[in-house]
Scaffold this motif. Structure first.
Motif, PDB file in Angstrom:
ATOM      1  N   ARG A   1       0.845  -1.103  -0.007  1.00  0.00           N
ATOM      2  CA  ARG A   1       0.007   0.016  -0.143  1.00  0.00           C
ATOM      3  C   ARG A   1       0.868   1.055   0.157  1.00  0.00           C
ATOM      4  O   ARG A   1       1.810   1.338   0.814  1.00  0.00           O
ATOM      5  CB  ARG A   1      -0.889  -0.013   1.181  1.00  0.00           C
ATOM      6  CG  ARG A   1      -1.931  -0.966   1.249  1.00  0.00           C
ATOM      7  CD  ARG A   1      -3.147  -0.769   2.171  1.00  0.00           C
ATOM      8  NE  ARG A   1      -2.469  -0.457   3.779  1.00  0.00           N
ATOM      9  CZ  ARG A   1      -3.277   0.259   4.440  1.00  0.00           C
ATOM     10  NH1 ARG A   1      -4.473   0.448   4.400  1.00  0.00           N
ATOM     11  NH2 ARG A   1      -2.652   0.240   5.640  1.00  0.00           N
ATOM     12  N   GLY A   2       0.558   2.169  -0.821  1.00  0.00           N
ATOM     13  CA  GLY A   2       1.458   3.295  -0.905  1.00  0.00           C
ATOM     14  C   GLY A   2       2.327   3.600  -2.093  1.00  0.00           C
ATOM     15  O   GLY A   2       2.856   4.485  -2.299  1.00  0.00           O
ATOM     16  N   LYS A   3       2.337   2.276  -2.529  1.00  0.00           N
ATOM     17  CA  LYS A   3       3.537   2.101  -3.876  1.00  0.00           C
ATOM     18  C   LYS A   3       2.670   1.986  -5.040  1.00  0.00           C
ATOM     19  O   LYS A   3       1.705   1.312  -5.124  1.00  0.00           O
ATOM     20  CB  LYS A   3       4.368   0.822  -3.643  1.00  0.00           C
ATOM     21  CG  LYS A   3       5.343   1.166  -2.364  1.00  0.00           C
ATOM     22  CD  LYS A   3       6.002  -0.230  -2.260  1.00  0.00           C
ATOM     23  CE  LYS A   3       6.892  -0.184  -1.001  1.00  0.00           C
ATOM     24  NZ  LYS A   3       6.280  -0.094   0.444  1.00  0.00           N
TER      25      LYS A   3
ATOM     26  N   PHE B   1      -5.072  16.553   0.454  1.00  0.00           N
ATOM     27  CA  PHE B   1      -5.787  15.728   1.011  1.00  0.00           C
ATOM     28  C   PHE B   1      -5.062  14.313   1.118  1.00  0.00           C
ATOM     29  O   PHE B   1      -4.380  13.816   0.041  1.00  0.00           O
ATOM     30  CB  PHE B   1      -7.253  15.161   0.514  1.00  0.00           C
ATOM     31  CG  PHE B   1      -8.231  16.306   0.348  1.00  0.00           C
ATOM     32  CD1 PHE B   1      -9.115  16.619   1.549  1.00  0.00           C
ATOM     33  CD2 PHE B   1      -7.935  17.209  -0.516  1.00  0.00           C
ATOM     34  CE1 PHE B   1     -10.036  17.492   1.357  1.00  0.00           C
ATOM     35  CE2 PHE B   1      -9.145  18.238  -0.624  1.00  0.00           C
ATOM     36  CZ  PHE B   1      -9.883  18.530   0.204  1.00  0.00           C
ATOM     37  N   ASN B   2      -5.181  13.761   2.350  1.00  0.00           N
ATOM     38  CA  ASN B   2      -4.288  12.352   2.354  1.00  0.00           C
ATOM     39  C   ASN B   2      -5.233  11.552   3.371  1.00  0.00           C
ATOM     40  O   ASN B   2      -5.750  12.074   4.499  1.00  0.00           O
ATOM     41  CB  ASN B   2      -2.915  12.298   3.097  1.00  0.00           C
ATOM     42  CG  ASN B   2      -1.896  13.262   2.295  1.00  0.00           C
ATOM     43  OD1 ASN B   2      -1.776  14.451   2.724  1.00  0.00           O
ATOM     44  ND2 ASN B   2      -1.408  12.322   1.442  1.00  0.00           N
ATOM     45  N   CYS B   3      -5.315  10.495   2.907  1.00  0.00           N
ATOM     46  CA  CYS B   3      -6.095   9.317   3.839  1.00  0.00           C
ATOM     47  C   CYS B   3      -5.479   7.995   4.272  1.00  0.00           C
ATOM     48  O   CYS B   3      -4.485   7.722   3.785  1.00  0.00           O
ATOM     49  CB  CYS B   3      -7.327   8.493   3.058  1.00  0.00           C
ATOM     50  SG  CYS B   3      -8.535   7.605   3.836  1.00  0.00           S
TER      51      CYS B   3
ATOM     52  N   MET C   1      -5.198   6.619  -2.685  1.00  0.00           N
ATOM     53  CA  MET C   1      -4.766   7.677  -3.398  1.00  0.00           C
ATOM     54  C   MET C   1      -3.489   7.161  -4.014  1.00  0.00           C
ATOM     55  O   MET C   1      -2.992   7.403  -5.262  1.00  0.00           O
ATOM     56  CB  MET C   1      -4.949   9.048  -3.013  1.00  0.00           C
ATOM     57  CG  MET C   1      -4.607  10.145  -3.832  1.00  0.00           C
ATOM     58  SD  MET C   1      -5.595  10.354  -5.330  1.00  0.00           S
ATOM     59  CE  MET C   1      -4.479  11.363  -6.272  1.00  0.00           C
ATOM     60  N   GLU C   2      -2.346   7.075  -3.126  1.00  0.00           N
ATOM     61  CA  GLU C   2      -1.021   7.061  -3.434  1.00  0.00           C
ATOM     62  C   GLU C   2      -0.902   5.551  -4.403  1.00  0.00           C
ATOM     63  O   GLU C   2       0.235   5.420  -5.000  1.00  0.00           O
ATOM     64  CB  GLU C   2      -0.184   6.915  -2.256  1.00  0.00           C
ATOM     65  CG  GLU C   2       0.071   8.314  -1.490  1.00  0.00           C
ATOM     66  CD  GLU C   2      -1.214   8.503  -0.674  1.00  0.00           C
ATOM     67  OE1 GLU C   2      -1.244   9.627   0.056  1.00  0.00           O
ATOM     68  OE2 GLU C   2      -2.108   7.732  -0.584  1.00  0.00           O
TER      69      GLU C   2
ATOM     70  N   SER D   1      -4.968  18.836  -6.619  1.00  0.00           N
ATOM     71  CA  SER D   1      -3.929  17.847  -5.855  1.00  0.00           C
ATOM     72  C   SER D   1      -4.347  16.445  -5.888  1.00  0.00           C
ATOM     73  O   SER D   1      -3.698  15.387  -5.453  1.00  0.00           O
ATOM     74  CB  SER D   1      -3.833  18.320  -4.334  1.00  0.00           C
ATOM     75  OG  SER D   1      -5.120  18.132  -3.569  1.00  0.00           O
ATOM     76  N   LEU D   2      -5.803  16.165  -6.075  1.00  0.00           N
ATOM     77  CA  LEU D   2      -6.621  14.911  -6.127  1.00  0.00           C
ATOM     78  C   LEU D   2      -6.461  14.220  -7.590  1.00  0.00           C
ATOM     79  O   LEU D   2      -6.974  12.932  -7.740  1.00  0.00           O
ATOM     80  CB  LEU D   2      -7.776  14.892  -5.707  1.00  0.00           C
ATOM     81  CG  LEU D   2      -7.861  15.195  -4.226  1.00  0.00           C
ATOM     82  CD1 LEU D   2      -9.182  15.261  -3.740  1.00  0.00           C
ATOM     83  CD2 LEU D   2      -6.920  14.071  -3.370  1.00  0.00           C
ATOM     84  N   VAL D   3      -5.911  15.162  -8.600  1.00  0.00           N
ATOM     85  CA  VAL D   3      -6.008  14.786  -9.788  1.00  0.00           C
ATOM     86  C   VAL D   3      -4.515  14.127 -10.435  1.00  0.00           C
ATOM     87  O   VAL D   3      -3.627  15.024 -10.644  1.00  0.00           O
ATOM     88  CB  VAL D   3      -6.639  15.822 -10.828  1.00  0.00           C
ATOM     89  CG1 VAL D   3      -6.539  15.224 -12.222  1.00  0.00           C
ATOM     90  CG2 VAL D   3      -8.141  15.988 -10.722  1.00  0.00           C
TER      91      VAL D   3
END
Length: 468
Positions: free
Chosen positions: A156-158, A288-290, A295-296, A320-322
């Motif tokens: 996760r995150g990669k 935004f970060n969850c 997202m990452e 920032s979310l696109v």
């Protein structure tokens, strides 16, 4: 990037290696393809070096393989900072062959693919191996050591753009099989493989056209926010994102806390009060970060972030979310990128012109006068450019004739010239393979290595695909 050598061998027993990836329409595309004489570490290292040259030195962030040790060695040497992931399909097959219990394979698959927290993954793993009594199995112990290469909890995150199974490579192999088979020699391979690449490019062009003209219907009450996503993302990616809006409708903000310039939102479901996610929002930067880190991992906002956007009455998807690589302008935006060499710039300009000409064709074909005018303009430009190129070629004709001299070694391999004067690869000697088709031994290959490399350099088909 998928690094795959499982496609069937050609008439010379040479494996075909395909480097594949995902474009802005979530379609599988080819970065590069090459026939190799063996599957040794040095060969794979050389391939990755050539790939880096073709990509103008841009390193790959993520690589996914079937676990081949020679590939692993080459990746560690040439792409030391890349995230290396193992194909899920191969692991599931290995679980079946090593343990032989369908129930274990099913639970192993859940441990691998489900989006668990690391503590939850560890708990479920040990419950599984103890429940089946396989805690001392060498394969089980080895898999746990390699968990950072296959478990979603640890990956996760990669960013892998959803690339985790061999289904994409298998689908790509089925397309290649329509154009290339084991009977073709090297020249036929190049010709037919180029047709395959043209087909894949045409599918991308079709998807571009569909994205420009497509008008998806909205499915939630957050129509302004949903429509802003539809305007930005390609149609295929929007259809991946749309179910997230539906899931966000069943969530709510349970608590919010201001901490400096950040606001922390606690997001939960009515039916699952004990399960919570935290969304961190910077008011100034609109970032935004969850805690789920999806997202990452995928480059698309999760339902928890969408829930916060709805809660704050934000009707346009923040920049920032696109992720630019998922947008309709993914190729156009690269024409001004800094540091690209000429080849890369030319390809990005090609993409830009294609987008403009598609829009032009859409309007011109609706009226006969417009069509005739546009056709005449295009034909005149085409004639002018062809005449200019022909004049330029005459100036460098002498240099071309020197460069295209025949280069043949004692074994009959190397480069020859065709009827047009262009260099073409000669057929190599057939590789003698010891121990069956899947066990190539380097010492038994009856071909001059230098001449083989010269031939292979003519066979590398690099299709540069840029991602932001």
């Amino acid at each position: 990037m998928g690094f795959d050598a499982t496609y069937k061998r050609n008439k010379y027993m040479c494996p075909l290696v395909v480097f594949s990836g995902i474009n802005h329409h979530n379609q599988t595309i080819i970065f590069a393809a090459v026939l190799i004489c063996d599957e040794e570490k040095d060969t794979y290292r050389w391939l990755l070096q050539q790939l880096k040259v073709a990509m103008n030195g841009k390193p790959h962030v993520s690589v996914i393989t079937d676990g081949d040790l020679s590939m692993k060695f080459a990746i560690e040497k040439e792409f030391p900072n890349a995230h290396h992931r193992l194909y899920a399909w191969h692991l599931i097959r290995n679980a079946t062959s090593n343990i032989g219990k369908p129930q274990f394979t099913s639970m192993f698959k859940k441990c691998m693919l489900c989006d668990f927290e690391i503590d939850v993954f560890r708990q479920k793993w040990f419950e599984m191996v103890e429940g089946f009594g396989v805690e001392n199995k060498n394969w089980v112990l080895d898999m746990y050591k390699k968990r950072h290469s296959w478990a979603t909890a640890h990956i996760r995150g990669k960013f892998f753009a959803g690339f985790r199974t061999t289904s994409r490579c298998e689908g790509l192999n089925s397309i290649i099989a329509k154009y290339v088979n084991s009977r073709h020699n090297l020249v036929e391979f190049i010709q037919r493989f180029n047709r395959c690449v043209d087909h894949i490019r045409w599918k991308e062009v079709q998807a571009d056209l569909t994205s420009v003209n497509g008008r998806p219907s909205m499915q939630t009450y957050f129509q302004q926010l949903e429509r802003s996503a539809a305007n930005v993302y390609t149609l295929s990616v929007f259809y991946m994102f749309q179910p997230i809006f539906v899931q966000a409708a069943s969530m709510k903000v349970i608590n919010m806390k201001q901490t400096g310039s950040y606001v922390i939102y606690s997001i939960g479901l009515d039916r699952m009060p004990n399960e919570m996610w935290r969304v961190f929002c910077c008011d100034i930067e609109m970032e935004f970060n969850c805690s789920c880190i999806r997202m990452e991992s995928f480059g698309i906002p999760c339902e928890h972030i969408v829930c916060v956007l709805v809660h704050e009455d934000i009707e346009e998807l923040p920049r920032s979310l696109v992720l630019p690589r998922w947008t309709k302008t993914a190729k156009v935006g690269l024409q001004n990128a800094v540091g690209f060499q000429w080849d890369s710039l030319m390809l990005s300009q090609y993409g830009c012109l294609m987008d403009w000409f598609r829009q032009l064709a859409n309007f011109a074909c609706q009226d006969n006068k417009r069509f005739i005018f546009t056709r005449e303009m295009a034909m005149n430009l085409l004639k002018q450019f062809k005449e200019e190129d022909a004049a330029q070629k005459e100036l460098v004709n002498d240099a071309d004739s020197v460069r295209d001299d025949v280069q043949v070694n004692a074994f009959g391999t190397g480069l020859a010239t065709n009827d047009l004067g262009h260099s073409m690869p000669r057929d190599p000697k057939k590789c003698r393979i010891k121990g069956g088709l899947h066990s190539p031994i380097k010492e038994n290959i009856d071909v001059d290595s230098v001449a083989w490399r010269a031939t292979i350099e003519q066979l590398v088909v690099f299709v540069v695909a840029f991602h932001s």
